[in-house]
Design a protein around this motif. Structure first.
Motif, PDB file in Angstrom:
ATOM      1  N   GLN A   1       0.832  -1.207   0.000  1.00  0.00           N
ATOM      2  CA  GLN A   1       0.000   0.000   0.000  1.00  0.00           C
ATOM      3  C   GLN A   1       0.867   1.258   0.000  1.00  0.00           C
ATOM      4  O   GLN A   1       0.583   2.222  -0.720  1.00  0.00           O
ATOM      5  CB  GLN A   1      -0.925   0.008   1.229  1.00  0.00           C
ATOM      6  N   THR A   2       1.924   1.236   0.822  1.00  0.00           N
ATOM      7  CA  THR A   2       2.852   2.371   0.857  1.00  0.00           C
ATOM      8  C   THR A   2       3.514   2.568  -0.499  1.00  0.00           C
ATOM      9  O   THR A   2       3.650   3.702  -0.994  1.00  0.00           O
ATOM     10  CB  THR A   2       3.927   2.139   1.936  1.00  0.00           C
ATOM     11  N   GLN A   3       3.930   1.464  -1.117  1.00  0.00           N
ATOM     12  CA  GLN A   3       4.588   1.543  -2.414  1.00  0.00           C
ATOM     13  C   GLN A   3       3.631   2.035  -3.493  1.00  0.00           C
ATOM     14  O   GLN A   3       4.019   2.807  -4.381  1.00  0.00           O
ATOM     15  CB  GLN A   3       5.151   0.171  -2.803  1.00  0.00           C
ATOM     16  N   LEU A   4       2.381   1.601  -3.408  1.00  0.00           N
ATOM     17  CA  LEU A   4       1.384   2.065  -4.383  1.00  0.00           C
ATOM     18  C   LEU A   4       1.170   3.569  -4.262  1.00  0.00           C
ATOM     19  O   LEU A   4       1.089   4.276  -5.277  1.00  0.00           O
ATOM     20  CB  LEU A   4       0.070   1.312  -4.167  1.00  0.00           C
ATOM     21  N   ALA A   5       1.101   4.068  -3.035  1.00  0.00           N
ATOM     22  CA  ALA A   5       0.927   5.509  -2.828  1.00  0.00           C
ATOM     23  C   ALA A   5       2.122   6.280  -3.384  1.00  0.00           C
ATOM     24  O   ALA A   5       1.959   7.334  -4.022  1.00  0.00           O
ATOM     25  CB  ALA A   5       0.744   5.798  -1.339  1.00  0.00           C
ATOM     26  N   GLU A   6       3.320   5.755  -3.162  1.00  0.00           N
ATOM     27  CA  GLU A   6       4.519   6.420  -3.701  1.00  0.00           C
ATOM     28  C   GLU A   6       4.502   6.416  -5.227  1.00  0.00           C
ATOM     29  O   GLU A   6       4.873   7.411  -5.865  1.00  0.00           O
ATOM     30  CB  GLU A   6       5.782   5.717  -3.189  1.00  0.00           C
ATOM     31  N   ALA A   7       4.077   5.312  -5.816  1.00  0.00           N
ATOM     32  CA  ALA A   7       4.008   5.238  -7.278  1.00  0.00           C
ATOM     33  C   ALA A   7       3.026   6.265  -7.828  1.00  0.00           C
ATOM     34  O   ALA A   7       3.296   6.926  -8.842  1.00  0.00           O
ATOM     35  CB  ALA A   7       3.597   3.824  -7.706  1.00  0.00           C
ATOM     36  N   HIS A   8       1.885   6.425  -7.166  1.00  0.00           N
ATOM     37  CA  HIS A   8       0.912   7.427  -7.616  1.00  0.00           C
ATOM     38  C   HIS A   8       1.505   8.835  -7.518  1.00  0.00           C
ATOM     39  O   HIS A   8       1.264   9.681  -8.394  1.00  0.00           O
ATOM     40  CB  HIS A   8      -0.367   7.326  -6.787  1.00  0.00           C
ATOM     41  N   ARG A   9       2.273   9.097  -6.468  1.00  0.00           N
ATOM     42  CA  ARG A   9       2.916  10.411  -6.344  1.00  0.00           C
ATOM     43  C   ARG A   9       3.903  10.637  -7.493  1.00  0.00           C
ATOM     44  O   ARG A   9       3.980  11.740  -8.050  1.00  0.00           O
ATOM     45  CB  ARG A   9       3.634  10.519  -4.994  1.00  0.00           C
ATOM     46  N   LEU A  10       4.660   9.604  -7.845  1.00  0.00           N
ATOM     47  CA  LEU A  10       5.593   9.724  -8.963  1.00  0.00           C
ATOM     48  C   LEU A  10       4.859  10.036 -10.262  1.00  0.00           C
ATOM     49  O   LEU A  10       5.286  10.891 -11.045  1.00  0.00           O
ATOM     50  CB  LEU A  10       6.390   8.420  -9.125  1.00  0.00           C
ATOM     51  N   LEU A  11       3.750   9.345 -10.489  1.00  0.00           N
ATOM     52  CA  LEU A  11       2.986   9.562 -11.719  1.00  0.00           C
ATOM     53  C   LEU A  11       2.355  10.958 -11.737  1.00  0.00           C
ATOM     54  O   LEU A  11       2.309  11.609 -12.789  1.00  0.00           O
ATOM     55  CB  LEU A  11       1.913   8.485 -11.861  1.00  0.00           C
ATOM     56  N   GLU A  12       1.893  11.436 -10.588  1.00  0.00           N
ATOM     57  CA  GLU A  12       1.329  12.785 -10.513  1.00  0.00           C
ATOM     58  C   GLU A  12       2.401  13.836 -10.769  1.00  0.00           C
ATOM     59  O   GLU A  12       2.159  14.836 -11.477  1.00  0.00           O
ATOM     60  CB  GLU A  12       0.678  12.998  -9.151  1.00  0.00           C
ATOM     61  N   ASP A  13       3.590  13.632 -10.207  1.00  0.00           N
ATOM     62  CA  ASP A  13       4.702  14.570 -10.439  1.00  0.00           C
ATOM     63  C   ASP A  13       5.080  14.602 -11.919  1.00  0.00           C
ATOM     64  O   ASP A  13       5.354  15.666 -12.473  1.00  0.00           O
ATOM     65  CB  ASP A  13       5.923  14.160  -9.600  1.00  0.00           C
ATOM     66  N   GLU A  14       5.074  13.408 -12.537  1.00  0.00           N
ATOM     67  CA  GLU A  14       5.417  13.323 -13.956  1.00  0.00           C
ATOM     68  C   GLU A  14       4.365  14.062 -14.791  1.00  0.00           C
ATOM     69  O   GLU A  14       4.702  14.784 -15.747  1.00  0.00           O
ATOM     70  CB  GLU A  14       5.501  11.861 -14.380  1.00  0.00           C
ATOM     71  N   ALA A  15       3.096  13.887 -14.444  1.00  0.00           N
ATOM     72  CA  ALA A  15       2.018  14.554 -15.194  1.00  0.00           C
ATOM     73  C   ALA A  15       2.126  16.064 -15.050  1.00  0.00           C
ATOM     74  O   ALA A  15       1.958  16.811 -16.037  1.00  0.00           O
ATOM     75  CB  ALA A  15       0.663  14.063 -14.685  1.00  0.00           C
ATOM     76  N   ARG A  16       2.425  16.554 -13.831  1.00  0.00           N
ATOM     77  CA  ARG A  16       2.571  18.007 -13.617  1.00  0.00           C
ATOM     78  C   ARG A  16       3.761  18.538 -14.401  1.00  0.00           C
ATOM     79  O   ARG A  16       3.700  19.642 -14.956  1.00  0.00           O
ATOM     80  CB  ARG A  16       2.728  18.307 -12.124  1.00  0.00           C
ATOM     81  N   ALA A  17       4.845  17.763 -14.475  1.00  0.00           N
ATOM     82  CA  ALA A  17       6.019  18.205 -15.214  1.00  0.00           C
ATOM     83  C   ALA A  17       5.714  18.334 -16.710  1.00  0.00           C
ATOM     84  O   ALA A  17       6.205  19.252 -17.391  1.00  0.00           O
ATOM     85  CB  ALA A  17       7.167  17.239 -14.990  1.00  0.00           C
ATOM     86  N   LEU A  18       4.883  17.433 -17.230  1.00  0.00           N
ATOM     87  CA  LEU A  18       4.527  17.493 -18.649  1.00  0.00           C
ATOM     88  C   LEU A  18       3.621  18.667 -18.947  1.00  0.00           C
ATOM     89  O   LEU A  18       3.657  19.245 -20.043  1.00  0.00           O
ATOM     90  CB  LEU A  18       3.836  16.186 -19.059  1.00  0.00           C
ATOM     91  N   GLU A  19       2.788  19.047 -17.965  1.00  0.00           N
ATOM     92  CA  GLU A  19       1.867  20.174 -18.174  1.00  0.00           C
ATOM     93  C   GLU A  19       2.574  21.518 -18.065  1.00  0.00           C
ATOM     94  O   GLU A  19       2.091  22.519 -18.590  1.00  0.00           O
ATOM     95  CB  GLU A  19       0.741  20.109 -17.137  1.00  0.00           C
ATOM     96  N   ALA A  20       3.722  21.533 -17.370  1.00  0.00           N
ATOM     97  CA  ALA A  20       4.405  22.812 -17.117  1.00  0.00           C
ATOM     98  C   ALA A  20       5.011  23.380 -18.411  1.00  0.00           C
ATOM     99  O   ALA A  20       5.330  22.662 -19.329  1.00  0.00           O
ATOM    100  CB  ALA A  20       5.494  22.597 -16.081  1.00  0.00           C
TER     101      ALA A  20
END
Length: 206
Positions: free
Chosen positions: A187-206
């Protein structure tokens, strides 16, 4: 007698009596080694003893010697699995997974991830028929790869492997503490993975 040395070594290891465990497993190796040419069916006993000694040596911090034994065990299990894949394939997968842990402790993360990929591929044909302890090792292999993927920024693989962990854990009927710990880690690893994907999405939008 040879199997009893190997089994007692496993018991000693579980009790943290690593030097006694090492002596017993070395007795098993010394006994099995001269017999396998005349009795090939004993090769699995020698492979198991090498794998156990590798794990003991890893816990003693003797990584180079542990790696040599892991390589030997994998070579032997590969030979056996060629003739009876359904019987020995999961043990080969488990041994490859255990070598990946050794590579991680040695800082050889690419080798570790390569071994995890191979172990998961070896497990794949048998994942529906694995005994509970072997299935738990499969969960641990997925979790290890998720952690390594997150470490190098691969949020997609980390997410997928963490989800696979959680899906597999739902199939257990056993009430083992190790399973609850694995569930929390996944569960902890899944939450971290979602954070990584959200950071990646924000970086692409910037």
């Amino acid at each position: 007698q040879l199997w009893s040395y190997s089994s007692r070594g496993l018991t000693y290891r579980g009790l943290g009596r690593l030097h006694e465990a090492l002596l017993d497993v070395e007795q098993a190796i010394a006994g099995f080694r001269p017999l396998v040419d005349q009795r090939p069916e004993l090769l699995n006993g020698l492979a198991a003893a090498f794998n156990r000694r590798s794990e003991i040596l890893r816990e003693l911090g003797r990584h180079s010697a542990a790696l040599q034994d892991a390589d030997q065990a994998i070579q032997m299990y590969s030979q056996i699995a060629d003739s009876e894949p359904a019987r020995w394939g999961p043990l080969l997968a488990l041994t490859v997974h255990h070598r990946s842990l050794l590579y991680q402790e040695m800082g050889r993360l690419e080798d570790a991830e390569s071994d995890l990929k191979r172990a998961l591929e070896l497990y794949l044909p048998y994942r529906e028929s694995l005994r509970p302890r072997m299935r738990m090792d499969l969960v641990q292999a997925y979790l290890s790869r998720a952690q390594l993927a997150a470490r190098r920024g691969d949020g997609l693989l980390a997410r997928d492997d963490a989800q696979r962990c959680l899906e597999l854990l739902q199939r257990f009927q056993e009430n083992w503490t190790e399973l609850r710990v694995l569930g929390a880690q996944a569960q902890t690893q899944l939450a971290e993975a979602h954070r990584l994907l959200e950071d990646e999405a924000r970086a692409l939008e910037a």
